[in-house]
Design an enzyme around this catalytic site. Structure first.
Site, short mmCIF file in Angstrom:
data_model
loop_
_atom_site.label_atom_id
_atom_site.label_comp_id
_atom_site.label_asym_id
_atom_site.label_seq_id
_atom_site.Cartn_x
_atom_site.Cartn_y
_atom_site.Cartn_z
N ARG A 1 0.83 -1.21 0.00
CA ARG A 1 0.00 0.00 0.00
C ARG A 1 0.87 1.27 0.00
O ARG A 1 0.99 1.94 -1.01
CB ARG A 1 -0.95 -0.03 1.21
CG ARG A 1 -2.07 1.01 1.15
CD ARG A 1 -1.65 2.41 1.53
NE ARG A 1 -1.11 2.51 2.88
CZ ARG A 1 -0.53 3.63 3.33
NH1 ARG A 1 -0.42 4.70 2.57
NH2 ARG A 1 -0.02 3.67 4.56
N ASP A 2 1.54 1.54 1.10
CA ASP A 2 2.32 2.79 1.17
C ASP A 2 3.47 2.74 0.16
O ASP A 2 3.83 3.75 -0.44
CB ASP A 2 2.88 2.97 2.60
CG ASP A 2 3.11 4.42 2.96
OD1 ASP A 2 3.00 5.28 2.07
OD2 ASP A 2 3.41 4.70 4.14
N HIS B 1 5.74 4.72 12.44
CA HIS B 1 5.66 4.64 10.96
C HIS B 1 6.63 5.69 10.41
O HIS B 1 6.29 6.88 10.32
CB HIS B 1 4.22 4.93 10.53
CG HIS B 1 3.97 4.94 9.06
ND1 HIS B 1 3.30 3.92 8.40
CD2 HIS B 1 4.27 5.85 8.10
CE1 HIS B 1 3.20 4.21 7.12
NE2 HIS B 1 3.77 5.39 6.90
N HIS C 1 9.23 7.25 7.68
CA HIS C 1 9.79 7.32 6.33
C HIS C 1 11.28 7.67 6.48
O HIS C 1 11.69 8.31 7.45
CB HIS C 1 9.03 8.36 5.50
CG HIS C 1 7.67 7.87 5.08
ND1 HIS C 1 7.37 7.51 3.80
CD2 HIS C 1 6.54 7.64 5.80
CE1 HIS C 1 6.10 7.10 3.72
NE2 HIS C 1 5.58 7.17 4.93
N CYS D 1 4.50 9.18 -0.19
CA CYS D 1 3.10 9.59 -0.22
C CYS D 1 2.93 10.60 -1.34
O CYS D 1 3.65 11.59 -1.39
CB CYS D 1 2.69 10.20 1.12
SG CYS D 1 1.01 10.86 1.07
N ASN E 1 9.49 4.52 2.64
CA ASN E 1 9.32 4.00 4.00
C ASN E 1 10.60 3.28 4.39
O ASN E 1 11.33 2.77 3.54
CB ASN E 1 8.19 2.95 4.03
CG ASN E 1 6.83 3.58 3.85
OD1 ASN E 1 6.42 3.83 2.73
ND2 ASN E 1 6.15 3.81 4.94
P1 HMG Z 1 -12.93 14.41 -2.78
O1 HMG Z 1 -12.71 14.78 -4.21
O2 HMG Z 1 -13.09 15.48 -1.76
O3 HMG Z 1 -14.17 13.39 -2.63
O4 HMG Z 1 -11.78 13.43 -2.34
P2 HMG Z 1 -15.65 13.53 -3.00
O5 HMG Z 1 -16.42 12.88 -1.89
O6 HMG Z 1 -16.00 14.94 -3.40
O7 HMG Z 1 -15.77 12.61 -4.31
C1 HMG Z 1 -15.09 12.94 -5.51
C2 HMG Z 1 -15.07 11.73 -6.40
O8 HMG Z 1 -14.25 10.71 -5.78
C3 HMG Z 1 -16.43 11.08 -6.61
O9 HMG Z 1 -16.42 10.48 -7.90
C4 HMG Z 1 -16.46 10.00 -5.58
O10 HMG Z 1 -17.33 8.94 -5.90
C5 HMG Z 1 -15.02 9.52 -5.59
P3 HMG Z 1 -17.14 11.20 -9.15
O11 HMG Z 1 -18.59 11.28 -8.74
O12 HMG Z 1 -16.53 12.58 -9.27
O13 HMG Z 1 -16.85 10.28 -10.28
N1 HMG Z 1 -14.62 8.89 -4.33
C6 HMG Z 1 -14.06 7.67 -4.25
N2 HMG Z 1 -13.74 6.77 -5.19
C7 HMG Z 1 -13.19 5.61 -4.77
N3 HMG Z 1 -12.95 5.34 -3.47
C8 HMG Z 1 -13.27 6.23 -2.51
C9 HMG Z 1 -13.85 7.45 -2.90
N4 HMG Z 1 -14.27 8.53 -2.21
C10 HMG Z 1 -14.75 9.41 -3.11
N5 HMG Z 1 -13.01 5.93 -1.23
C11 HMG Z 1 -10.94 11.67 -0.98
C12 HMG Z 1 -11.72 12.96 -1.02
C13 HMG Z 1 -10.65 11.36 0.46
C14 HMG Z 1 -11.79 10.56 -1.58
C15 HMG Z 1 -9.65 11.83 -1.81
O14 HMG Z 1 -8.98 13.01 -1.43
C16 HMG Z 1 -8.75 10.65 -1.65
O15 HMG Z 1 -9.04 9.56 -2.09
N6 HMG Z 1 -7.59 10.83 -0.99
C17 HMG Z 1 -6.71 9.72 -0.71
C18 HMG Z 1 -5.36 10.21 -0.48
C19 HMG Z 1 -4.42 9.07 -0.24
O16 HMG Z 1 -4.69 7.91 -0.53
N7 HMG Z 1 -3.21 9.40 0.31
C20 HMG Z 1 -2.23 8.44 0.61
C21 HMG Z 1 -2.57 7.60 1.81
S1 HMG Z 1 -2.25 8.43 3.36
C22 HMG Z 1 -0.55 8.17 3.61
O17 HMG Z 1 0.13 7.69 2.76
C23 HMG Z 1 0.04 8.49 4.97
C24 HMG Z 1 0.29 7.22 5.81
O18 HMG Z 1 1.15 6.32 5.12
C25 HMG Z 1 0.91 7.59 7.16
C26 HMG Z 1 2.12 8.54 7.04
O19 HMG Z 1 3.07 8.23 6.29
O20 HMG Z 1 2.07 9.56 7.71
C27 HMG Z 1 -1.02 6.47 6.09
MG MG Z 2 3.34 6.54 5.07
#
Ligand code: HMG
Ligand code: MG
Length: 303
Positions: free
Chosen positions: A14-15, A206, A208, A239, A248
């Site tokens: 995933r990450d 966690h 990086h 990320c 990571n």
């Molecule tokens: P948004 O644009 O505000 O969402 O995104 P929305 O509710 O307005 O929806 C927009 C569109 O996205 C719609 O589709 C929804 O259906 C779709 P449309 O009608 O325009 O065709 N949608 C989705 N599709 C699939 N799966 C979903 C989903 N939700 C809405 N779950 C949202 C908000 C949160 C969805 C977006 O910003 C997003 O997906 N962000 C994810 C970011 C991400 O994955 N970042 C990396 C992970 S975090 C990380 O790495 C840190 C960590 O490792 C810890 C660390 O290192 O600190 C965990």
């Molecule tokens: Mg991370």
């Protein structure tokens, strides 16, 4: 004498892969998870159910979850940002889900397009349903010492976010040095603040490895009593919404460091090394068939 047991929680699929520049097919990701399944992990974070527009590399998460061969005793975890993601992860058979919030407003906006408070509310919606479905919930707090947008982060704010996740029902909170800028001293100050309010056995580190300090930070967190660490096979990762978060800490390096320090780990280091080579190959096509303990090589030919 063997020291206390430490869990290494694998986040590579995933990450590690969410920002991977290679165009990796779902079958390759399945093969990675299948190889990891026989290394001794209790849990592997396989995929995320996020917007495919936001993170194109995770668009095939349902296919990956459907394709893996689940090994007994291994929990397969999916990261979810909201209710839509949770429902998809549940349909895909996730054994556990992970919700994520930021300790800083800048990263919250960049990552999930909302404030920290709104992020906690979304996490609450997921946690409530998951709990009633009997699915355990892990929580992440990002940017625990530094934010790529807002600069240094106050330890008390991190403690607040960790407590909020615990109050929502997260059995564990993983503290993310998202951009790898933590120093052991600053990490220690953050841990002091968090540990006043959340016990060490409910926390994970966690880290990086952007600045090459992740292993030193693992040692600092061990000294504070943490016994769970997230790591990514081959050091894959980063990320997409945190400029300067390339990798990571590598699972095989964490395993080796823990072993040298005398901690008990349940990982097979030879298998880890082989999977790390697989994970780092320049392109999926260059990866030699490596017949794993579950006959992965043969299955790849079939698909
Ligand atoms: P948004 O644009 O505000 O969402 O995104 P929305 O509710 O307005 O929806 C927009 C569109 O996205 C719609 O589709 C929804 O259906 C779709 P449309 O009608 O325009 O065709 N949608 C989705 N599709 C699939 N799966 C979903 C989903 N939700 C809405 N779950 C949202 C908000 C949160 C969805 C977006 O910003 C997003 O997906 N962000 C994810 C970011 C991400 O994955 N970042 C990396 C992970 S975090 C990380 O790495 C840190 C960590 O490792 C810890 C660390 O290192 O600190 C965990
Ligand atoms: Mg991370």
């Amino acid at each position: 004498m063997i020291g206390p047991e430490v869990e290494v929680y694998e986040v590579g699929p995933r990450d590690g892969l969410q920002n991977d520049p290679r165009d990796l097919p779902a079958d390759w990701k399945v093969s990675l998870v299948d190889r990891l399944s026989h290394c001794g992990f209790k849990r592997i974070e396989v995929a995320s159910f996020v917007s495919p527009r936001a993170v194109p590399a995770m668009k095939d998460s349902a296919r990956v979850m459907a394709g893996i061969r689940r090994a007994p005793g291994v929990g397969y975890v999916a990261l979810v940002p909201n209710l839509k993601g949770y429902l998809a992860a549940r349909d895909a058979g996730a054994d556990e889900v992970a919700v994520f919030v930021s300790a800083s407003e800048g990263f919250s906006r960049a990552n999930v397009g909302c404030t920290v408070a709104e992020g906690i509310e979304r996490a609450g919606t997921v946690a409530a349903l998951a709990t009633s479905d009997g699915i355990p919930v892990r929580g992440y707090v990002s940017c625990v010492t530094d934010c790529p947008f807002d600069g240094s982060v106050c330890p008390e704010t991190v403690a607040e976010a960790a407590v909020a996740l615990r109050d929502l029902g997260c059995h564990e909170v993983s503290l993310g040095d998202t951009i790898g800028r933590a120093t052991p001293n600053r990490l220690g100050r953050m841990l002091e603040a968090v540990l006043k309010r959340v016990p060490a056995d409910c926390l994970a580190g966690h880290f990086h490895d952007t600045a090459g300090r992740a292993l030193a930070n693992v040692e600092t967190a061990l000294a504070f009593g943490l016994r769970k660490f997230d790591a990514s096979i081959g050091g894959l990762g980063g990320c997409p919404f945190a400029p300067g978060a390339p990798g990571n800490v590598a699972t095989e390096s964490v395993a080796e460091r823990l072993r040298r320090l005398g901690y008990a780990i349940q990982l097979d280091v030879e298998r880890l090394a082989a999977v790390a080579r697989f994970a780092r190959a320049d392109s999926a096509l260059e990866v030699p068939e490596e017949k794993g303990p579950n006959n992965v090589g043969e299955r790849q030919k079939e698909t």
